[in-house]
Scaffold this active site. Sequence first.
Site, PDB file in Angstrom:
ATOM      1  N   HIS A   1      -3.374   7.937   5.434  1.00 40.27           N
ATOM      2  CA  HIS A   1      -3.477   6.594   4.861  1.00 40.27           C
ATOM      3  C   HIS A   1      -4.925   6.138   5.052  1.00 40.27           C
ATOM      4  O   HIS A   1      -5.529   5.617   4.132  1.00 40.27           O
ATOM      5  CB  HIS A   1      -2.471   5.648   5.515  1.00 40.27           C
ATOM      6  CG  HIS A   1      -2.329   4.367   4.774  1.00 40.27           C
ATOM      7  ND1 HIS A   1      -2.052   4.320   3.434  1.00 40.27           N
ATOM      8  CD2 HIS A   1      -2.465   3.067   5.170  1.00 40.27           C
ATOM      9  CE1 HIS A   1      -2.013   3.055   3.038  1.00 40.27           C
ATOM     10  NE2 HIS A   1      -2.265   2.277   4.069  1.00 40.27           N
TER      11      HIS A   1
ATOM     12  N   LYS B   1      -9.798   7.780   0.658  1.00 39.10           N
ATOM     13  CA  LYS B   1     -10.146   6.384   0.339  1.00 39.10           C
ATOM     14  C   LYS B   1     -11.633   6.132   0.524  1.00 39.10           C
ATOM     15  O   LYS B   1     -12.189   5.205  -0.065  1.00 39.10           O
ATOM     16  CB  LYS B   1      -9.367   5.419   1.230  1.00 39.10           C
ATOM     17  CG  LYS B   1      -7.892   5.293   0.872  1.00 39.10           C
ATOM     18  CD  LYS B   1      -7.225   4.171   1.653  1.00 39.10           C
ATOM     19  CE  LYS B   1      -5.767   4.010   1.269  1.00 39.10           C
ATOM     20  NZ  LYS B   1      -4.908   5.096   1.786  1.00 39.10           N
TER      21      LYS B   1
ATOM     22  N   HIS C   1      -9.427   1.950  -1.723  1.00 38.51           N
ATOM     23  CA  HIS C   1      -8.001   1.741  -1.481  1.00 38.51           C
ATOM     24  C   HIS C   1      -7.388   1.138  -2.743  1.00 38.51           C
ATOM     25  O   HIS C   1      -7.635  -0.021  -3.067  1.00 38.51           O
ATOM     26  CB  HIS C   1      -7.827   0.800  -0.291  1.00 38.51           C
ATOM     27  CG  HIS C   1      -6.418   0.729   0.220  1.00 38.51           C
ATOM     28  ND1 HIS C   1      -5.316   1.056  -0.546  1.00 38.51           N
ATOM     29  CD2 HIS C   1      -5.921   0.368   1.434  1.00 38.51           C
ATOM     30  CE1 HIS C   1      -4.223   0.881   0.175  1.00 38.51           C
ATOM     31  NE2 HIS C   1      -4.555   0.478   1.372  1.00 38.51           N
TER      32      HIS C   1
ATOM     33  N   GLU D   1      -2.659   5.506  13.117  1.00 34.75           N
ATOM     34  CA  GLU D   1      -2.291   6.693  12.351  1.00 34.75           C
ATOM     35  C   GLU D   1      -2.587   7.968  13.152  1.00 34.75           C
ATOM     36  O   GLU D   1      -1.767   8.894  13.168  1.00 34.75           O
ATOM     37  CB  GLU D   1      -3.041   6.725  11.010  1.00 34.75           C
ATOM     38  CG  GLU D   1      -2.638   7.916  10.143  1.00 34.75           C
ATOM     39  CD  GLU D   1      -3.109   7.792   8.698  1.00 34.75           C
ATOM     40  OE1 GLU D   1      -4.011   6.972   8.426  1.00 34.75           O
ATOM     41  OE2 GLU D   1      -2.554   8.522   7.845  1.00 34.75           O
TER      42      GLU D   1
ATOM     43  N   PHE E   1       1.402  -2.815   4.558  1.00 32.01           N
ATOM     44  CA  PHE E   1       1.620  -4.139   5.149  1.00 32.01           C
ATOM     45  C   PHE E   1       3.115  -4.434   5.050  1.00 32.01           C
ATOM     46  O   PHE E   1       3.771  -4.114   4.061  1.00 32.01           O
ATOM     47  CB  PHE E   1       0.867  -5.202   4.355  1.00 32.01           C
ATOM     48  CG  PHE E   1      -0.560  -5.400   4.813  1.00 32.01           C
ATOM     49  CD1 PHE E   1      -1.078  -4.707   5.899  1.00 32.01           C
ATOM     50  CD2 PHE E   1      -1.374  -6.295   4.153  1.00 32.01           C
ATOM     51  CE1 PHE E   1      -2.383  -4.912   6.324  1.00 32.01           C
ATOM     52  CE2 PHE E   1      -2.688  -6.508   4.572  1.00 32.01           C
ATOM     53  CZ  PHE E   1      -3.190  -5.819   5.656  1.00 32.01           C
TER      54      PHE E   1
ATOM     55  N   CYS F   1       0.811  -1.228   0.000  1.00 29.66           N
ATOM     56  CA  CYS F   1       0.000   0.000   0.000  1.00 29.66           C
ATOM     57  C   CYS F   1       0.840   1.273   0.000  1.00 29.66           C
ATOM     58  O   CYS F   1       0.290   2.371  -0.087  1.00 29.66           O
ATOM     59  CB  CYS F   1      -0.924   0.000   1.202  1.00 29.66           C
ATOM     60  SG  CYS F   1      -1.772  -1.563   1.385  1.00 29.66           S
TER      61      CYS F   1
END
Lengths: 88, 402
Positions: free
Chosen positions: B294, B326, B331, B305, B390, B162
């Site tokens: 994010h 998003k 995403h 976050e 990830f 990501c």
Amino acid sequence: MSDSINDRVIVILAEQAMIEPSDISMDQSLEDIGIDSLGVVESIFAIEEAFDITVPFNANDPTEGDFDISSVSAIVHAVQGLVAAQKT
Amino acid sequence: MRRVVITGQGTINALGRNVRETLEAMREGRCGIGDLEFQDVDRLSIRIGAQIKGYEAEANFNRQQIALYDRFTQFTLLAAREAIGQSGLGFSGELATRSGVVLGTSGGGMNTLDENYRTVYADGKNRVHPFVVPKLMNNAAASHVSMEWNLKGPSFTVATACASSNHAMGQAMQTIRTGMADVMITGGSEAMLCFGGIKAWEGLRVMSKDACRPFSANRNGMVQGEGAAVFVFEDYDHARARGAEILAEVVGFAMTSDAADIVMPSKQGASRAIVGAMKDAGLNPGDVGYINAHGTGTAANDKTECAAVADAFGPHADVLMISSTKSMHGHLIGGTGAVELLACIMALRDGVIAPTIGYQEPDPECALDVVPNVARDAKVDAVLSNAFAFGGLNAVLALRSV
């Protein structure tokens, strides 16, 4: 049957080269009709799909093996042979 | 060190077929998420996504191109066409050798993989099209961009899940900064909305079945999107000398690794990346007016976050705006940072902060100004864009208006 193989191979090559089948003559090479090395591989795939045959062709050495791609007529002849051999 | 500016931007995503349509949707807080449409979708438990509906490859590319271009490559080329067109650049001679392309993607040609696995495993065929490999490889998009526009300098693809696009754009910036190139085409692309792509994600149990609601107390997971965004990064002096319109300056970039967990994010890793980007940019916390989060809409990301932002900004965290777009475009995994950079540039250029839509209930663990549901007019001079992948790989970009 042979004539039909002839016509069908020419249609496949014409589609790959993006020209009319009538613009292809039997003595031309694939290079002559504008098919590059990637196009050769794709043409062989299309031939295998169309005739349900396995074509012995190694892109590393196109002259190796029995499948002659030096001209349109050579390809037609080779396909006729493979169809006869693999469809019996 | 040389300064790096953005002189072109292009996109295709669920919100729009170009930058104008996309920004309009972001200003209006429009949602691009809907029912997924592809083969075997009825065998999925997750059936929503931000899909580019009505997209026809044949409208944009000829048969031979389609034989070689996976969907992620097609999206990339369309976005690149818009971006490079806007920049007004043509690449020949010396400039061609001083220009490259670095793009992010996570899955690469996922649709090509999916279709051909179906052919050999499900349909029992024993032969696949000869171009499967050049079509699915992760660098296919970058290579086709280099071929289409004659870019002969440093070119490669970055795959950090990501964070792929942010890592790619950070690399593009560094490449120009350090003098390795004068122009870099950069951004990212993803086209993972196919049976296998969604089936794999289902397994992790992090996907929402109804909506992406970042920072909202009732959020229940992420929603995938697809598309691409591509930018023209250019040496500042080069852009000025030719009188190019400058959209924004890329002033900072930092990357960190959590070195902790393959899926769970870390506050420290994220915070270090944020602080690092500000330091690299020469920005103080008080200079940053907006962060494109994010903000995946998962419990793990959103809480971590917000804690990282609070940690990095101190009291200023309560003043700045942070939104997750998003909620609108989904995403895009490896392409997400690129589409999100569009919102950052809109904030700097147009003074419009894209909202976090789908926001319904405040979460005390995400008690920041998330610009809920409605876009906001605000003048900001510096912005950040967060990406936390990830694998614990974090990449944060800092932009400033010029």
